[in-house]
Design a protein around this motif. Sequence first.
Motif, PDB file in Angstrom:
ATOM      1  N   ASP A  42       0.798  -1.223   0.000  1.00 23.91           N
ATOM      2  CA  ASP A  42       0.000   0.000   0.000  1.00 23.91           C
ATOM      3  C   ASP A  42       0.839   1.286   0.000  1.00 23.91           C
ATOM      4  N   VAL A  43       1.925   1.297  -0.748  1.00 23.91           N
ATOM      5  CA  VAL A  43       2.737   2.533  -0.840  1.00 23.91           C
ATOM      6  C   VAL A  43       2.009   3.556  -1.705  1.00 23.91           C
ATOM      7  N   ILE A  44       1.425   3.065  -2.804  1.00 24.08           N
ATOM      8  CA  ILE A  44       0.520   3.919  -3.595  1.00 24.08           C
ATOM      9  C   ILE A  44      -0.798   3.162  -3.762  1.00 24.08           C
ATOM     10  N   SER A  45      -1.839   3.892  -4.158  1.00 27.35           N
ATOM     11  CA  SER A  45      -3.159   3.270  -4.308  1.00 27.35           C
ATOM     12  C   SER A  45      -3.174   2.351  -5.535  1.00 27.35           C
ATOM     13  N   ILE A  46      -4.143   1.474  -5.559  1.00 28.30           N
ATOM     14  CA  ILE A  46      -4.351   0.600  -6.723  1.00 28.30           C
ATOM     15  C   ILE A  46      -4.585   1.464  -7.968  1.00 28.30           C
ATOM     16  N   GLU A  47      -5.334   2.558  -7.802  1.00 24.72           N
ATOM     17  CA  GLU A  47      -5.633   3.439  -8.952  1.00 24.72           C
ATOM     18  C   GLU A  47      -4.343   4.039  -9.514  1.00 24.72           C
ATOM     19  N   LYS A  48      -3.448   4.435  -8.624  1.00 26.64           N
ATOM     20  CA  LYS A  48      -2.180   5.035  -9.074  1.00 26.64           C
ATOM     21  C   LYS A  48      -1.316   3.978  -9.777  1.00 26.64           C
ATOM     22  N   ALA A  49      -1.297   2.768  -9.218  1.00 24.01           N
ATOM     23  CA  ALA A  49      -0.529   1.690  -9.856  1.00 24.01           C
ATOM     24  C   ALA A  49      -1.105   1.402 -11.248  1.00 24.01           C
ATOM     25  N   ASP A  50      -2.438   1.422 -11.355  1.00 25.49           N
ATOM     26  CA  ASP A  50      -3.079   1.173 -12.659  1.00 25.49           C
ATOM     27  C   ASP A  50      -2.728   2.290 -13.651  1.00 25.49           C
ATOM     28  N   TRP A  67       8.575  -1.928  -7.705  1.00 25.32           N
ATOM     29  CA  TRP A  67       7.194  -1.443  -7.602  1.00 25.32           C
ATOM     30  C   TRP A  67       6.276  -2.441  -8.313  1.00 25.32           C
ATOM     31  N   LEU A  68       5.285  -2.951  -7.619  1.00 27.17           N
ATOM     32  CA  LEU A  68       4.347  -3.890  -8.238  1.00 27.17           C
ATOM     33  C   LEU A  68       3.275  -3.092  -8.987  1.00 27.17           C
ATOM     34  N   LEU A  69       3.267  -3.237 -10.326  1.00 26.22           N
ATOM     35  CA  LEU A  69       2.220  -2.581 -11.131  1.00 26.22           C
ATOM     36  C   LEU A  69       1.099  -3.556 -11.463  1.00 26.22           C
ATOM     37  N   ASP A  70       1.343  -4.842 -11.223  1.00 30.68           N
ATOM     38  CA  ASP A  70       0.301  -5.876 -11.275  1.00 30.68           C
ATOM     39  C   ASP A  70       0.342  -6.596  -9.939  1.00 30.68           C
ATOM     40  N   ASP A  71      -0.763  -7.241  -9.567  1.00 32.95           N
ATOM     41  CA  ASP A  71      -0.702  -8.119  -8.399  1.00 32.95           C
ATOM     42  C   ASP A  71       0.275  -9.234  -8.747  1.00 32.95           C
ATOM     43  N   LEU A  72       1.222  -9.521  -7.882  1.00 37.77           N
ATOM     44  CA  LEU A  72       2.162 -10.616  -8.145  1.00 37.77           C
ATOM     45  C   LEU A  72       1.677 -11.871  -7.426  1.00 37.77           C
ATOM     46  N   THR A  73       1.721 -12.974  -8.143  1.00 36.57           N
ATOM     47  CA  THR A  73       1.266 -14.251  -7.598  1.00 36.57           C
ATOM     48  C   THR A  73       2.338 -15.307  -7.877  1.00 36.57           C
ATOM     49  N   VAL A  74       2.157 -16.469  -7.265  1.00 37.17           N
ATOM     50  CA  VAL A  74       3.066 -17.594  -7.545  1.00 37.17           C
ATOM     51  C   VAL A  74       2.973 -17.929  -9.030  1.00 37.17           C
ATOM     52  N   GLU A  75       1.740 -17.871  -9.576  1.00 33.64           N
ATOM     53  CA  GLU A  75       1.512 -18.313 -10.956  1.00 33.64           C
ATOM     54  C   GLU A  75       2.037 -17.335 -12.000  1.00 33.64           C
ATOM     55  N   ASN A  76       1.924 -16.033 -11.740  1.00 37.04           N
ATOM     56  CA  ASN A  76       2.311 -15.089 -12.804  1.00 37.04           C
ATOM     57  C   ASN A  76       3.783 -14.658 -12.735  1.00 37.04           C
ATOM     58  N   LYS A  90      -1.720 -13.617 -18.745  1.00 37.67           N
ATOM     59  CA  LYS A  90      -1.578 -12.143 -18.713  1.00 37.67           C
ATOM     60  C   LYS A  90      -0.145 -11.747 -18.380  1.00 37.67           C
ATOM     61  N   PRO A  91       0.332 -10.635 -18.961  1.00 36.38           N
ATOM     62  CA  PRO A  91       1.668 -10.156 -18.572  1.00 36.38           C
ATOM     63  C   PRO A  91       1.675  -9.648 -17.132  1.00 36.38           C
ATOM     64  N   ARG A  92       2.859  -9.565 -16.558  1.00 31.52           N
ATOM     65  CA  ARG A  92       2.994  -8.926 -15.237  1.00 31.52           C
ATOM     66  C   ARG A  92       4.187  -7.982 -15.280  1.00 31.52           C
ATOM     67  N   SER A  93       3.981  -6.794 -14.702  1.00 36.10           N
ATOM     68  CA  SER A  93       4.991  -5.740 -14.818  1.00 36.10           C
ATOM     69  C   SER A  93       5.404  -5.210 -13.452  1.00 36.10           C
ATOM     70  N   VAL A  94       6.692  -4.874 -13.367  1.00 35.17           N
ATOM     71  CA  VAL A  94       7.222  -4.189 -12.186  1.00 35.17           C
ATOM     72  C   VAL A  94       8.115  -3.042 -12.659  1.00 35.17           C
ATOM     73  N   LEU A  95       8.298  -2.056 -11.783  1.00 36.27           N
ATOM     74  CA  LEU A  95       9.309  -1.024 -12.010  1.00 36.27           C
ATOM     75  C   LEU A  95      10.487  -1.337 -11.102  1.00 36.27           C
ATOM     76  N   LEU A  96      11.693  -1.084 -11.586  1.00 32.46           N
ATOM     77  CA  LEU A  96      12.900  -1.410 -10.824  1.00 32.46           C
ATOM     78  C   LEU A  96      13.761  -0.165 -10.675  1.00 32.46           C
ATOM     79  N   GLY A  97      13.905   0.296  -9.441  1.00 31.92           N
ATOM     80  CA  GLY A  97      14.715   1.494  -9.167  1.00 31.92           C
ATOM     81  C   GLY A  97      15.861   1.141  -8.237  1.00 31.92           C
TER      82      GLY A  97
END
Length: 253
Positions: free
Chosen positions: A28-36, A136-145, A201-208
């Motif tokens: 919960d560092v940023i809202s789901i809306e902001k991540a979207d 930064w998780l831009l998608d929900d991360l799961t074991v499967e994705n 579905k793709p899954r994306s993260v940001l890496l800083g």
Amino acid sequence: METSSNGKHDVAGIIAELDERGYCVIPDVISIEKADQARTVLERLLAEEATEGTWRTRTQRVARIAVKDPIFVELMAHPLIHSIWKQYLDEDVICSTWTANTNYPGYNRHGWHPDFPFQRVNQPWPADNVSGQTMWLLDDLTVENGGTGIMPYSHRKGHRPPPEIASQWIEGGEILTGQRGSVMVMSGKTWHTARPNTTDKPRSVLLGMYTRPFYVTQEDMRAQLAELDSPTEVVQQLMGANQWQPGVVSNNY
Ligand SMILES: O=C(O)CCC(=O)C(=O)O
């Protein structure tokens, strides 16, 4: 107890866990809306920049994101993240690289590694904190994705993962799962790996990655800074405006 600017996060507690286990997940560092919102911008860049290699390898990196949309500058300089790295590294922290990583359905490799500069640092590694990675998780991360695999306590090993085990799952690894808007912070020494994406579905993260101003950065952040209109003082600092530059030693006497 030091808390973040919104009072929600305990910075000292985050750093204690990062120091102890080599990483810490912060919900919960940023809202789901902001991540979207950030993922929607990234999806446009992914579509514009995809190559034949993207579909062959099922993975895509988007580089130089600071100059591609203001939302990425905002996240790079996020007050909570900045205060974590200021305490873990030092007040003069700078950003070493800031990119996005997307793994598409069918991505199926492991590749355990530490992050820059520990692929190259002589072993055993020095004990001090040289760099820190922010995911930064831009998608929900799961074991499967393909939630990232992370080896707790590996930042204390003092060496890279042996090549003979680096491309398979290593016993004791943990899988990063969590809701988009969460952030994982990790020592640059911590062993981690991308994992297979078995969903559709793709899954994306940001890496800083963040480091100190007397180390060479992984990306040329100063060149990106020169392309920004009216960067704030924090953004200027993070993108290397005050970074040590090699010069000529003069005879002062
Ligand atoms: O996207 C991931 O899960 C990990 C990416 C990674 O480890 C890297 O780019 O260094």
